[in-house]
Design a protein around this motif. Structure first.
Motif, mmCIF file in Angstrom:
data_model
loop_
_atom_site.group_PDB
_atom_site.id
_atom_site.type_symbol
_atom_site.label_atom_id
_atom_site.label_comp_id
_atom_site.label_asym_id
_atom_site.label_seq_id
_atom_site.Cartn_x
_atom_site.Cartn_y
_atom_site.Cartn_z
ATOM 1 N N ARG A 152 0.825 -1.214 0.000
ATOM 2 C CA ARG A 152 0.000 0.000 0.000
ATOM 3 C C ARG A 152 0.856 1.260 0.000
ATOM 4 O O ARG A 152 1.968 1.264 0.523
ATOM 5 C CB ARG A 152 -0.938 -0.009 1.208
ATOM 6 N N THR A 153 0.301 2.337 -0.548
ATOM 7 C CA THR A 153 1.076 3.571 -0.690
ATOM 8 C C THR A 153 1.262 4.311 0.628
ATOM 9 O O THR A 153 2.232 5.054 0.780
ATOM 10 C CB THR A 153 0.396 4.558 -1.649
ATOM 11 N N GLY A 154 0.310 4.157 1.557
ATOM 12 C CA GLY A 154 0.326 5.047 2.706
ATOM 13 C C GLY A 154 -0.009 6.458 2.265
ATOM 14 O O GLY A 154 -0.549 6.698 1.174
ATOM 15 N N SER A 155 0.324 7.455 3.095
ATOM 16 C CA SER A 155 0.027 8.854 2.773
ATOM 17 C C SER A 155 0.859 9.313 1.583
ATOM 18 O O SER A 155 2.015 8.924 1.424
ATOM 19 C CB SER A 155 0.330 9.741 3.986
ATOM 20 N N LEU A 156 0.248 10.167 0.750
ATOM 21 C CA LEU A 156 0.923 10.709 -0.425
ATOM 22 C C LEU A 156 0.768 12.223 -0.458
ATOM 23 O O LEU A 156 -0.193 12.763 0.096
ATOM 24 C CB LEU A 156 0.312 10.114 -1.699
ATOM 25 N N PRO A 157 1.681 12.936 -1.138
ATOM 26 C CA PRO A 157 1.498 14.377 -1.332
ATOM 27 C C PRO A 157 0.193 14.629 -2.090
ATOM 28 O O PRO A 157 -0.008 14.075 -3.190
ATOM 29 C CB PRO A 157 2.720 14.782 -2.166
ATOM 30 N N VAL A 158 -0.693 15.432 -1.522
ATOM 31 C CA VAL A 158 -2.063 15.547 -2.026
ATOM 32 C C VAL A 158 -2.116 16.055 -3.464
ATOM 33 O O VAL A 158 -2.807 15.470 -4.314
ATOM 34 C CB VAL A 158 -2.895 16.466 -1.104
ATOM 35 N N CYS A 159 -1.417 17.137 -3.758
ATOM 36 C CA CYS A 159 -1.512 17.707 -5.110
ATOM 37 C C CYS A 159 -0.940 16.761 -6.168
ATOM 38 O O CYS A 159 -1.476 16.652 -7.276
ATOM 39 C CB CYS A 159 -0.820 19.064 -5.153
ATOM 40 N N ASP A 160 0.126 16.057 -5.824
ATOM 41 C CA ASP A 160 0.692 15.090 -6.769
ATOM 42 C C ASP A 160 -0.295 13.947 -7.022
ATOM 43 O O ASP A 160 -0.392 13.427 -8.145
ATOM 44 C CB ASP A 160 2.008 14.531 -6.236
ATOM 45 N N LEU A 161 -1.012 13.553 -5.985
ATOM 46 C CA LEU A 161 -2.017 12.502 -6.148
ATOM 47 C C LEU A 161 -3.151 12.981 -7.046
ATOM 48 O O LEU A 161 -3.635 12.230 -7.912
ATOM 49 C CB LEU A 161 -2.571 12.069 -4.788
ATOM 50 N N ILE A 162 -3.575 14.233 -6.871
ATOM 51 C CA ILE A 162 -4.634 14.784 -7.723
ATOM 52 C C ILE A 162 -4.184 14.783 -9.183
ATOM 53 O O ILE A 162 -4.940 14.407 -10.093
ATOM 54 C CB ILE A 162 -5.003 16.209 -7.270
ATOM 55 N N ARG A 163 -2.948 15.183 -9.424
ATOM 56 C CA ARG A 163 -2.427 15.178 -10.798
ATOM 57 C C ARG A 163 -2.406 13.762 -11.374
ATOM 58 O O ARG A 163 -2.695 13.553 -12.560
ATOM 59 C CB ARG A 163 -1.029 15.781 -10.814
ATOM 60 N N LEU A 164 -2.071 12.785 -10.534
ATOM 61 C CA LEU A 164 -2.076 11.395 -10.994
ATOM 62 C C LEU A 164 -3.485 10.950 -11.359
ATOM 63 O O LEU A 164 -3.690 10.225 -12.346
ATOM 64 C CB LEU A 164 -1.492 10.488 -9.899
ATOM 65 N N CYS A 165 -4.468 11.405 -10.588
ATOM 66 C CA CYS A 165 -5.868 11.050 -10.866
ATOM 67 C C CYS A 165 -6.305 11.517 -12.244
ATOM 68 O O CYS A 165 -7.096 10.853 -12.922
ATOM 69 C CB CYS A 165 -6.792 11.670 -9.816
#
Length: 353
Positions: free
Chosen positions: A212-225
């Motif tokens: 599992r990834t655990g916590s991720l940098p929020v904005c980078d995750l949004i960009r990945l989405c």
């Protein structure tokens, strides 16, 4: 009093039979990826796993004559810790749960097997959605999202009680930090018998883990989405089951990673050291939740057997409080002891509503 305990996991179904405190059977039925690949949803595996349990009991010469069947609880809705009698509402909520995990099958299997045995009751205990969070722990930086915890409540509470019992005190009188090191890593601050803070170890909070990834940098995750690389379903599956050590190193087996390190693989060392680093950081954060008043810290779960991870993790956190290690998990014994306590009248089964 004979009790059947059922603990479905992602790749196995564990069953155990107890007569009071005595273990009569303890089996781990493994499921290959090929066997499970034909099922679209976890709940579709129900009949397959039920038949395996019945066949195994017959093979061992154990009759379907139990006073209770207790299953690992599913991911329905936030609940207070304790033992719950399975009812129709719980079954319905389990089938329709938003979060899907093999543990959901525990409730369904326990109820179905028990209903055909005269005088047999069915329970779950301390499911992964046990929520005893303090109010501060629930809030995030936006009112649109509130924190929830999905964690190894059953094993964490079982080892915390064992830790207290071995020291001649009550779990309810201690402040403990417990870290379960498994396919997911859950860390909780236990204050006098209640886990007032715990992470969502399934859906991406806390340190990264074997899968599992655990916590991720929020904005980078949004960009990945929005990158087009994943569908919503595909990204959720990746975050909760195909990342962590798997994504970095191609395996979730810590033993294989350790062997690669022993063979001089610097990348394997770098990734596993990072897992230890982030886990230690998350454990230390719970020290602030308990205001530094920590009676002990407990490391448990499958990775607690690691001779590479544990010494390095202890080195980073031992300044906080004494560290106790309980390798593996005691979930089968915990399930059975919870059911037995209800049958003996020592605890009252709660109503799911």
């Amino acid at each position: 009093m004979r009790i059947l305990a059922i603990n479905p996991g992602s790749t196995s179904t564990k069953i155990a039979v107890y007569e009071d405190e005595k273990t009569l059977l303890n089996k781990d039925i493994a499921h290959s990826a090929t066997e499970l690949s034909r099922f679209h949803e976890v709940t579709d595996q129900y009949h397959f796993r039920r038949q395996l349990i019945i066949d195994e009991l017959r093979r061992e010469g154990i009759k379907l004559d139990f006073r209770a069947v207790i299953g690992r609880g599913g991911l329905t809705k936030p609940l207070e810790g304790g033992v719950y009698e399975i009812n129709e509402l719980m079954l319905e909520d389990t089938r329709n749960a938003i979060h899907k995990h093999a543990c959901d099958l525990g409730c369904l299997l326990a109820h179905d097997i028990a209903k055909d045995i005269e005088g047999c009751r069915s329970f779950i205990a301390d499911p992964g959605v046990v929520d005893e969070l303090c109010d501060e722990a629930r809030l995030t930086g936006t009112p649109l999202i509130r924190r929830i915890c999905i964690w190894h409540a059953l094993n964490q509470k079982a080892v915390a009680r064992r830790f207290a019992r071995e020291r001649g005190v009550r779990y309810e009188d201690l402040n403990l930090i417990v870290c379960h090191l498994g396919g997911g890593i859950s860390i909780a601050a236990h204050a006098h018998g209640r886990a007032i803070d715990a992470n969502n170890a399934l859906d991406g909070e806390g340190p990264f883990s074997p899968s599992r990834t655990g916590s991720l940098p929020v904005c980078d995750l949004i960009r990945l989405c929005y990158s087009g690389r994943f569908t919503e379903e595909g990204l959720l599956k990746y975050l909760s089951g195909e990342s962590g050590l798997i994504a970095h190193l191609g395996t979730s087996d810590v033993r294989k990673v350790e062997q690669r390190i022993a063979n001089g693989d610097d990348e394997a060392r770098r990734v596993l050291d990072a897992l230890i680093f982030h886990t230690a950081k998350a454990i230390a954060a719970e020290g602030a939740v308990l205001c530094g008043k920590i009676d002990g810290m407990i490391l448990t779960g499958g990775m607690a057997r690691s001779k590479y991870i544990i010494p390095r993790l202890k080195e980073r956190i031992a300044f906080l409080a004494p560290v106790a290690v309980y390798p593996g998990e005691d979930e089968m014994g915990a399930l059975a002891s919870n059911a037995l306590a209800v049958l003996k009248g020592e605890r009252e089964a709660k109503e799911y509503k």
